[in-house]
Design an enzyme around this catalytic site. Structure first.
Site, PDB file in Angstrom:
ATOM      1  CB  SER A 193      -0.847  -0.027   1.374  1.00 45.10           C
ATOM      2  OG  SER A 193      -0.238   0.170   2.378  1.00 45.10           O
ATOM      3  CE  LYS A 194      -1.120   5.896  -3.610  1.00 46.59           C
ATOM      4  NZ  LYS A 194      -0.181   5.510  -4.728  1.00 46.59           N
ATOM      5  NE  ARG A 195       0.636   0.690   6.046  1.00 44.16           N
ATOM      6  CZ  ARG A 195       1.284  -0.380   6.449  1.00 44.16           C
ATOM      7  NH1 ARG A 195       2.416  -0.446   7.013  1.00 44.16           N
ATOM      8  NH2 ARG A 195       0.740  -1.818   6.364  1.00 44.16           N
ATOM      9  CG  HIS A 196       4.457  -1.070   2.110  1.00 45.98           C
ATOM     10  ND1 HIS A 196       3.187  -1.397   1.810  1.00 45.98           N
ATOM     11  CD2 HIS A 196       4.999  -1.411   3.216  1.00 45.98           C
ATOM     12  CE1 HIS A 196       3.120  -2.390   3.073  1.00 45.98           C
ATOM     13  NE2 HIS A 196       4.010  -2.571   3.620  1.00 45.98           N
ATOM     14  N   GLY A 197       5.301   2.941  -0.328  1.00 47.78           N
ATOM     15  CA  GLY A 197       5.975   3.667  -1.444  1.00 47.78           C
ATOM     16  C   GLY A 197       4.967   3.711  -2.545  1.00 47.78           C
TER      17      GLY A 197
END
Ligand code: GLU
Length: 505
Positions: free
Chosen positions: A250-254
């Site tokens: 998800s977004k928080r992984h990039g």
């Protein structure tokens, strides 16, 4: 064999979904089957035309052409769910008349309360069944009174639904946990579980290959096939793509979307090759396989069950590999947007593109991605003696080497352009003769003066490129030349400018 990719146009194409699309494509290509593209846009609030367009563009960019569906046509259309509402309407009548579906008048607040209570009592939060046993008469009366009604599927009691999943083997669900799903919402919009069954059946899909997040929907869908008297397709639920912490990427992984990877300058062949290797291996220790080769070897049966971790380092490695194989003029064209972004390039002429086709591969040989190319070409397209000397350490080093810089300026003022490595080496030899320096004390100041950078590309390669660029530029003082490139100063001009910048006024 008929397979389909059925994205919901509610955002960018996530790499996990891109992998699902790829697997469908590989299976279709490998078996000479048909790949259908269906757009599942029944979520009216979240679906957009832009998203549909972006997903289609990403699929095309990846080289995953479909045979039938949106943009292609075919005998089983329309292929956008929003254009198939009449089909869903016609089929729901059948289920209602047989009592396999019923009208539900429960209001959202009531359902929310039920859910709450079920969770509190540690029961599965399934539909409580309040409207299940209304008689057709009662239901008709309430509809007549203007009460909004959804339509629910009557899940048979206490049934074991068993299916064989190509990836996961035997999968069992007891209907006790299922609850009656909504097939059509009160506004008349079909729900996913309903529309997907109607479409897969009418589009004669033989194999449903999709993300594992849908596996709990499958028993409901199988029961719907049964209710219609249809044979369900074969299912294959592929594991999700995870971030390094083993939670879904998800977004928080990039970066998570194909568009983001594309914008960073990954090549499509690198992304597809990499995505195929998440959870699948071609064996024989092979990893680099172009699309057609992947299609020849890929088998769903060999896809692992466990979730695959998205490894950006490995993707970068693969991209480096494909960057080295890419044709020079392709690399040049692909790099132009990044160079434009720096203001170094406008619309390059044919001659400028030819020049970039020489230069960009030199830069691309040492990057992971094309968005890193400008940093490698700063020496060429953004040379500044003053900036090179801003760093006090570099200035001190350059001052110590002032005699070398002075000799270089003089040698270059009196020689022609250093168009090849021999010419450059001859010039270096003359500077060595004049200064008695050799090795690093000779070459480091030459590098600084000619590239404005303490390190970078081999000078043997960099200097001829500078000279070619200078010949392409006509110094008419404008920020961008008629070639569409920023003017490039010659080696002689650079040496002179650097010498001046070094000499106290
Ligand atoms: N529209 C669904 C999704 O994007 C498709 C699921 C399926 O393939 O059945 O998740």
């Amino acid at each position: 064999m008929r397979v389909r990719f059925a994205p919901s146009p509610t955002g960018q194409l996530h790499v996990g979904n891109a992998r699902t699309a790829l697997f469908n494509w590989l299976v279709a290509r490998g078996a000479g089957g048909t790949l259908v593209l269906r757009i599942e846009d029944t979520d009216v609030e979240r679906s957009t035309n832009e998203s549909e367009g972006a997903i289609i563009e990403d699929l095309q960019w990846m080289g995953l052409e479909w045979d039938e569906g949106v943009g292609k046509g075919g005998d089983h259309g329309p292929y956008r769910q929003s254009e198939r509402l009449h089909v869903y309407r016609a089929h729901i009548v059948e289920l209602l008349s047989r009592g396999q579906a019923y009208r539900c008048f429960c209001l959202p607040e009531q359902l929310e309360m039920d859910r709450h209570v079920a969770l509190r009592d540690r029961r599965p939060p399934k539909y409580a069944g309040r409207c299940r046993d209304l008689t057709p008469e009662q239901a008709r009366q309430r509809v007549k009174n203007g009460e909004p009604a959804a339509i629910r599927f009557r899940i048979p009691d206490d049934r074991e639904v068993v299916f064989h999943d190509i990836v996961r083997g035997e999968v069992r669900f007891n209907t006790e946990v299922l609850g009656d799903p909504v097939l059509v919402r009160s506004e008349g919009i079909p729900a996913y579980n309903y529309a997907v069954v109607i479409d897969d059946a009418l589009m004669e899909i033989t194999h449903v290959i999709r993300g594992e997040d849908h596996i709990s929907n499958t028993p409901r869908q199988i029961l719907l096939y049964e209710a219609f008297g249809w044979t369900p397709p074969t299912f294959a639920h592929v594991s999700l793509v995870m971030g390094p912490d083993h939670s879904p990427l998800s977004k928080r992984h990039g970066a998570t979307s194909v568009a983001e990877f594309r914008a960073r300058g990954y090549l499509p062949e690198a992304l597809t090759n990499y995505l195929a290797l998440i959870g699948w291996s071609p064996g024989e220790g092979r990893e680099i396989l172009p699309l057609d080769e992947l299609a020849r070897r890929f088998r769903l049966e060999d896809v692992g069950r466990s979730a695959g971790v998205f490894d950006v380092e490995k993707l970068a490695w693969m991209n480096r590999h494909y960057l080295k194989l890419a044709a020079p003029d392709r690399l040049a064209k692909l790099s132009v947007p990044y160079l434009k972004n720096e203001g170094w390039v406008a619309e390059p002429t044919a001659a400028a593109v030819d020049f970039l086709a020489v230069v960009v591969p030199l830069a691309a040989a040492s990057v992971d991605r094309l968005d890193q190319v400008p940093a490698r070409l700063r020496f060429l397209l953004d040379y500044s003696a003053a900036r090179a000397l801003e760093d006090p350490v570099v200035r001190a080093e350059a001052e110590t080497a002032r005699p070398v810089v002075a000799a270089l300026a003089e040698v270059l003022a009196n020689s022609g352009p250093l168009v090849d490595r021999e010419a450059f080496r001859a010039a270096v030899a003359r500077v060595r003769e004049r200064t008695g320096q050799r090795g690093k004390p000779l070459l480091y100041p030459i590098r600084l003066a000619l590239t404005g950078e303490p390190e970078g590309l081999e000078l043997d390669l960099a200097v001829p490129v500078i000279e070619r660029g200078a010949m392409l530029s006509r110094s008419d003082g404008r920020p961008l030349q008629s070639s569409g490139l920023r003017p490039i100063a010659s080696a002689a001009d650079r040496a002179a400018a650097f010498h001046r910048a070094l000499t106290p006024a």
